[in-house]
Design an enzyme around this catalytic site. Structure first.
Site, PDB file in Angstrom:
ATOM      1  N   LYS A  52      -6.199   1.686   0.969  1.00  0.00           N
ATOM      2  CA  LYS A  52      -4.573   1.897   1.181  1.00  0.00           C
ATOM      3  C   LYS A  52      -4.371   2.950   2.306  1.00  0.00           C
ATOM      4  O   LYS A  52      -3.661   2.931   3.153  1.00  0.00           O
ATOM      5  CB  LYS A  52      -3.722   2.133   0.012  1.00  0.00           C
ATOM      6  CG  LYS A  52      -3.702   0.748  -0.702  1.00  0.00           C
ATOM      7  CD  LYS A  52      -3.068   0.960  -2.036  1.00  0.00           C
ATOM      8  CE  LYS A  52      -3.421  -0.429  -2.812  1.00  0.00           C
ATOM      9  NZ  LYS A  52      -2.670  -0.320  -4.252  1.00  0.00           N
ATOM     10  N   GLN A  96      -0.747   3.895  -8.678  1.00  0.00           N
ATOM     11  CA  GLN A  96      -1.951   2.879  -8.745  1.00  0.00           C
ATOM     12  C   GLN A  96      -1.744   2.444 -10.397  1.00  0.00           C
ATOM     13  O   GLN A  96      -2.053   3.365 -11.363  1.00  0.00           O
ATOM     14  CB  GLN A  96      -3.277   3.446  -8.357  1.00  0.00           C
ATOM     15  CG  GLN A  96      -4.040   2.272  -8.334  1.00  0.00           C
ATOM     16  CD  GLN A  96      -4.089   1.047  -7.476  1.00  0.00           C
ATOM     17  OE1 GLN A  96      -3.320   1.351  -6.511  1.00  0.00           O
ATOM     18  NE2 GLN A  96      -4.559   0.077  -7.724  1.00  0.00           N
ATOM     19  N   ASP A 119       5.979  -1.259  -4.349  1.00  0.00           N
ATOM     20  CA  ASP A 119       5.555  -2.150  -5.081  1.00  0.00           C
ATOM     21  C   ASP A 119       6.378  -3.137  -5.743  1.00  0.00           C
ATOM     22  O   ASP A 119       5.987  -4.125  -6.144  1.00  0.00           O
ATOM     23  CB  ASP A 119       4.863  -1.613  -6.498  1.00  0.00           C
ATOM     24  CG  ASP A 119       3.422  -0.985  -6.339  1.00  0.00           C
ATOM     25  OD1 ASP A 119       2.510  -1.890  -5.702  1.00  0.00           O
ATOM     26  OD2 ASP A 119       3.102  -0.042  -7.185  1.00  0.00           O
TER      27      ASP A 119
END
Ligand code: GUN
Length: 293
Positions: A52, A96, A119
């Protein structure tokens, strides 16, 4: 032969579009910024976070990678989130998953500014997706699956879709996206406790496998001519590989592929799309926060 859906190629096209948007924003003095927070040393998570961070930089975005020790306390992580919420250079925040067991993930997700929640896990974004509000920030993996279907002219309207898995990250939002107006699929959500799973998945025109178990779905689960999107990225031991493991999906690709109209490989299917959608979500969030959208 089935169509092998090339996620890398589709992701590259999405990333090229996003790069153009970034160039447009930068020409106006705005650089989209993403912060990725990793708690602990899960090797798969470390690999995702590296990827990422690298993609962000390649696209000309500002990237902050924050790595915290595995024993980080909940309050410390909440402080980091609060700092990122207040940072005007950061437009997207991702913590994460999965975090270590002392972390209450739900509380962390709720602490993220919903406008920076790239997200799409914050309750306001989950609700906005359920309400088919176009302002929703939508979770990246299911968004990537929808984009793969669209890019390969796989019609969802009226199709029977079975989503295997009910997670907040994939299964639930995937079902919402497939049933939304415009997508118009007839959706069934199955999971590890579903009775006679094979009978359920054999009804599907489109199977989305997101259960997180290697080779969980075999030839007996899929009907002739179905489209199979495999979200699973599982590490299985492989002494023959230099890394000692290889990546396999939730679908037994070799057994299932000959029956399919189209199927995604692992790796190289859904995985690259997740990152591409994260970049797109960050640019979208940036546009809204800066009034440039
Ligand atoms: N872990 C696996 N996939 C994801 C994702 O899309 N977002 C976050 N935050 N963690 C993940």
């Amino acid at each position: 032969m089935p169509l092998i859906i090339d996620g890398k190629e589709t992701a590259a096209r999405c990333l090229a579009e996003t790069a153009q948007r970034i160039a447009g924003l930068r020409a106006r003095g705005i650089t989209p910024g993403l912060a990725v927070v990793l708690v602990g040393e899960n090797p798969a998570s470390q690999a995702y976070v590296r990827s990422k961070d690298r993609t962000c930089r390649e696209l000309g975005m500002h990237s902050r990678k924050i790595e915290l020790p595995a024993d980080t306390a909940q309050d410390r992580l909440l402080d980091v989130v609060a700092e990122l919420n207040a940072d005007p250079a950061i437009h997207g925040i991702l913590v994460q998953s999965p975090p270590p067991p002392q972390i209450d993930e739900s509380a962390i997700v709720k602490a993220i500014d919903p406008r920076k929640d790239v997200d799409g896990f914050h309750p306001l974004n989950v609700a906005a997706l359920a309400m088919e509000d176009p302002a929703a920030l939508v979770p990246c993996t299911p968004l990537g699956c929808m984009e793969l279907l669209r890019a390969h002219d796989i019609a969802t309207a009226g199709a029977r879709a079975v989503v295997v898995g009910r997670s907040l990250i994939v299964g639930k939002p995937m079902a919402l996206l497939l049933m939304a107006k415009g997508a118009d699929a007839t959706v069934t959500v199955a999971h590890s406790r579903t009775r006679d799973l094979a009978a359920v998945t054999r009804e599907a025109d489109i199977v989305i496998a997101a259960i997180g178990r290697p080779h969980f779905l075999g030839a007996g689960h899929i009907r002739e001519g179905a489209v199979v999107i495999d979200v699973g990225i599982n590490r299985v031991e492989d002494p023959a590989s230099p890394r000692g493991y290889r990546l396999v999906g939730d679908v037994d690709f070799d057994a299932v592929a000959p029956k399919c109209r189209a199927i995604t490989p692992v790796p190289g299917g859904v995985g690259p799309m997740t990152i591409a959608m994260l970049m797109a979500n960050t640019v979208r969030a940036c546009g809204r926060q800066t009034g440039a959208a």
